[in-house]
Design an enzyme around this catalytic site. Structure first.
Site, short mmCIF file in Angstrom:
data_model
loop_
_atom_site.label_atom_id
_atom_site.label_comp_id
_atom_site.label_asym_id
_atom_site.label_seq_id
_atom_site.Cartn_x
_atom_site.Cartn_y
_atom_site.Cartn_z
N ASN A 93 0.81 -1.22 0.00
CA ASN A 93 0.00 0.00 0.00
C ASN A 93 0.84 1.27 0.00
O ASN A 93 0.31 2.38 0.18
CB ASN A 93 -0.98 0.01 1.19
N ASP A 121 -4.02 -2.67 0.73
CA ASP A 121 -3.68 -2.69 2.15
C ASP A 121 -4.05 -4.07 2.71
O ASP A 121 -5.16 -4.56 2.46
CB ASP A 121 -4.45 -1.59 2.88
N ILE A 122 -3.16 -4.69 3.49
CA ILE A 122 -3.47 -6.02 4.03
C ILE A 122 -4.62 -5.96 5.05
O ILE A 122 -5.17 -7.00 5.41
CB ILE A 122 -2.24 -6.68 4.67
N ALA A 148 4.65 -7.26 4.82
CA ALA A 148 3.93 -6.00 5.05
C ALA A 148 3.69 -5.79 6.54
O ALA A 148 3.23 -6.70 7.23
CB ALA A 148 2.60 -6.00 4.30
N TYR A 180 5.64 -2.50 18.69
CA TYR A 180 6.13 -3.20 17.51
C TYR A 180 6.42 -4.67 17.81
O TYR A 180 5.91 -5.57 17.15
CB TYR A 180 7.38 -2.52 16.96
N LYS A 208 4.20 -7.92 16.41
CA LYS A 208 4.88 -8.84 15.49
C LYS A 208 4.99 -10.24 16.09
O LYS A 208 4.79 -11.24 15.40
CB LYS A 208 6.27 -8.31 15.15
N ILE A 224 22.76 1.94 9.59
CA ILE A 224 23.84 1.93 8.61
C ILE A 224 23.52 2.87 7.45
O ILE A 224 24.34 3.71 7.07
CB ILE A 224 24.12 0.50 8.11
N ARG A 226 24.77 -4.65 17.90
CA ARG A 226 23.74 -5.23 17.07
C ARG A 226 24.36 -6.27 16.11
O ARG A 226 25.50 -6.14 15.68
CB ARG A 226 23.03 -4.15 16.23
#
Length: 299
Positions: free
Chosen positions: A33, A54-55, A75, A142, A146, A187, A210
């Site tokens: 999207n 859009d999902i 997505a 987040y 997820k 980075i 990291r």
């Protein structure tokens, strides 16, 4: 030739997966999207088919899944700080959007879904190296959303025999990496700042470490997961990292240039380092690109 859907296929990681699949001769349908604010450009491969969907719109999404055999689901509402600023939208996209992708896959009799999750699942509670069977410690919207969607993938795998493979990515970098905004991956952000003659903005003391993983290695792991005959991968969480890490200060030294220290951000782990034993054992893959070599080649 396989019929494949890639959600989020115009983004950084998704675009590299699309390119790899096309190069292997597969028919690829991209669902995106175009909402990711951190992207300088949205990638398009001329041999893939694109749908601006859009999902969160299940019925439009379902129409994109006709005769599809494999799905790569990338997505998402990404970036920790962005999700902290808009947690409701984060939950809607990352959890319910994944629900839509899995249900559309089930209804369409898709063979396998490869889901892109995050190493932020490990949080602060676990000491590196981080293993897939460690307790979750989600510190922000987040990672919560997820990782909650990981459970959806496991459920569809066990309850409806929709094959799923779950990847937890560590810090991904490489060609076409996002560079817009203060929360862009470090980075690409540092390289952009140096090229503009600006100081690299180091969060906190710069000693946070990291596991930086090149996008080509991530794309290769995805393709292997989709087409592997090893059933030990199904319904499983697999780390995608390198098994090595670098501090942010080491990163600035590799890139070279002036630095500026800015305040520490909440909800972020001090160190990440992937245990990639499972990646090597189940998918027979070990990442190839070395951070130091890539930075030197892209000065």
């Amino acid at each position: 030739m396989k019929n494949i859907v890639v959600t989020g296929g115009c983004g950084f990681i998704g675009g590299h997966i699309v390119d790899k699949l096309v190069s292997l001769g597969h028919q690829v349908v991209v669902v995106d999207n175009y909402s990711a604010e951190c992207n300088d450009n949205f990638h398009h491969n001329p041999k893939a088919e694109y749908h601006n969907v859009d999902i969160n719109d299940y019925h439009k999404l379902l129409r994109c899944f006709q005769d599809v055999e494999y799905v790569f689901h990338l997505a998402a509402q990404a970036r920790i700080m962005v999700c902290m600023q808009s947690p409701r939208e984060c939950g809607q996209t990352n959890f319910m959007g994944t629900y839509n992708v899995l249900e559309a896959s089930r209804i369409s009799q898709v063979k396998r879904v490869v889901y892109s999750s995050t190493s932020s699942a490990y949080g602060l509670r676990n000491d590196p190296p981080l293993k897939e069977d460690m307790h979750r410690d989600c510190l922000n919207p987040y990672s919560v959303t997820k990782v909650a969607a990981e459970d959806l993938c496991k459920m569809y795998n066990s309850l409806w025999d929709l094959e799923t493979v779950i990847f937890r990515y560590f810090n991904v970098y490489g060609e076409r990496q996002p560079t817009r905004g203060q929360y862009a991956p470090v980075i690409g952000l540092f390289q952009k700042q140096k090229a503009a003659g600006k100081a690299m903005t180091v969060v906190g003391d710069g000693e946070q470490r990291r596991d930086y993983t090149h996008v080509s290695d991530v794309a290769e792991a995805n393709v292997r997961a989709a087409f592997t005959d090893n059933t030990d991968a199904l319904g499983e969480i697999i780390n995608v990292g390198t098994g090595t890490n670098h501090s942010v200060n080491q990163l600035t030294e590799l890139i070279g240039g002036q630095t500026e220290f800015i305040p520490q951000r909440p909800g972020e782990a001090r160190e990440t380092l992937a245990d990639i034993t499972k990646l090597k054992k189940v998918l027979g893959y070990e990442p190839k690109v070395k951070l130091e070599e890539w930075i030197k080649e892209n000065e």
